[in-house]
Design an enzyme around this catalytic site. Structure first.
Site, short mmCIF file in Angstrom:
data_model
loop_
_atom_site.label_atom_id
_atom_site.label_comp_id
_atom_site.label_asym_id
_atom_site.label_seq_id
_atom_site.Cartn_x
_atom_site.Cartn_y
_atom_site.Cartn_z
CG ASP A 66 0.80 -10.27 9.93
OD1 ASP A 66 0.66 -9.30 10.20
OD2 ASP A 66 1.77 -11.10 10.45
CG ASP B 195 -0.75 0.32 7.42
OD1 ASP B 195 -1.80 0.48 8.08
OD2 ASP B 195 0.37 0.48 7.94
CG ASP C 273 -0.99 -11.22 -5.21
OD1 ASP C 273 -1.73 -11.42 -4.15
OD2 ASP C 273 -0.72 -10.58 -6.04
N GLY C 274 -1.07 -13.17 -2.01
CA GLY C 274 -2.25 -13.85 -1.03
C GLY C 274 -3.58 -13.69 -1.92
#
Length: 282
Positions: A156, A159, A138-139
């Site tokens: 990147d 939405d 998970d970023g």
């Protein structure tokens, strides 16, 4: 209209693409992913009913999200990508031989695997490059615990729905700032301002609370309806957004990469914003 794909991103506006052969249609660990062929756009990837990328116009998005901040900075050595499972940003960053390491953090391994299988031209072997560090995580958690520092952080993301929603919060942006080296740049995908105004307004308001310079730049990508797409821009080096065209040309000539959209002139023009966009950030 069973042979047409309808995007479900907007409540009052939709785009339909006539579907050719469906190459993949199933649920990954995190999202419903569909890849199909389209006569004009080539192969198209969608996640949870929203178009993410297409073979034939992806170069615009990926070049502008990647080369513009690299040439603006002038000395990028380490890049962190959050998201970007199709590998397009990774591939563009690795075109720069001066970049020593690119860390890419993608939550969904299925996206990476399926894109390398069905959309290989987008990553073009980038995942096998020795300068690539692929992290399946998970970023949000990665940047919250990041001890390494990067000259450029590229978000990147999808939405702000589903797994991508947490990547548009002030907490996330603050953690991204903490991952940057001195004078580093954060760039983000911030939607089409004409139809997704709040996405840009909220992100830039968060940027301004965290960075000395915050704005956006634009590029027109045929797949994304409603006008040009906005890329968020944030840095503590206030000179970088207005890097002189002569400097951009010198950097591009000294370390050229193959592009189909980005040029130093396009770079400079991307920051020339129409009033309706600047008003969203006021």
């Amino acid at each position: 209209m069973s042979d047409w794909f309808e995007e479900t991103l907007h409540d009052d506006t939709s785009i339909h693409l006539k579907m050719g052969k469906v190459l993949f249609d199933s649920q990954t660990d995190h999202q419903h992913l569909v890849i199909f062929e389209h006569e004009t756009l080539g192969r198209v990837m969608t996640l949870d009913g929203v178009i993410q990328t297409t073979e034939n116009d992806e170069f615009i998005y990926h070049e502008m999200l990647t080369h513009l901040p690299i040439y603006a900075h002038g000395a990028v050595r380490k890049v962190l990508i959050i998201g970007g499972g199709d590998g397009g940003v990774l591939e563009e960053a690795l075109k720069h031989s001066s970049i020593e390491k690119v860390t890419m953090v993608e939550i969904d391994r299925g996206v990476v695997d399926l894109c390398t299988t069905y959309l290989p031209s987008i990553s073009n072997g980038a995942f096998d490059n020795p300068r690539t560090e692929l992290v399946i995580a998970d970023g949000r958690d990665f940047v919250a615990n990041c001890e390494e520092r990067y000259d450029l952080v590229i978000v990147d993301s999808t939405d702000p729905i589903g797994p991508g929603a947490v990547l548009f919060t002030e907490t996330f942006y603050r953690d991204c700032r903490n991952c940057l080296s001195d004078g580093g740049i954060l760039v983000t995908q911030n939607g089409v301002p004409f139809v997704q105004a709040e996405e840009l307004t909220s992100s830039v308001s968060f940027f301004r609370a965290l960075f000395k310079d915050a704005s956006c730049y634009l590029a027109t990508i045929p797949t994304y309806i409603g006008g040009p797409l906005a890329f968020g821009w944030a840095t503590d080096n206030t000179a970088l957004r207005t890097t002189a065209l002569s400097d951009l040309k010198a950097r591009f000539d000294a370390a050229p990469v193959e592009t189909r959209y980005y040029t130093p002139e396009v770079h400079q023009g991307a920051f020339a914003l129409p009033p309706y966009v600047t008003e969203l950030m006021s």
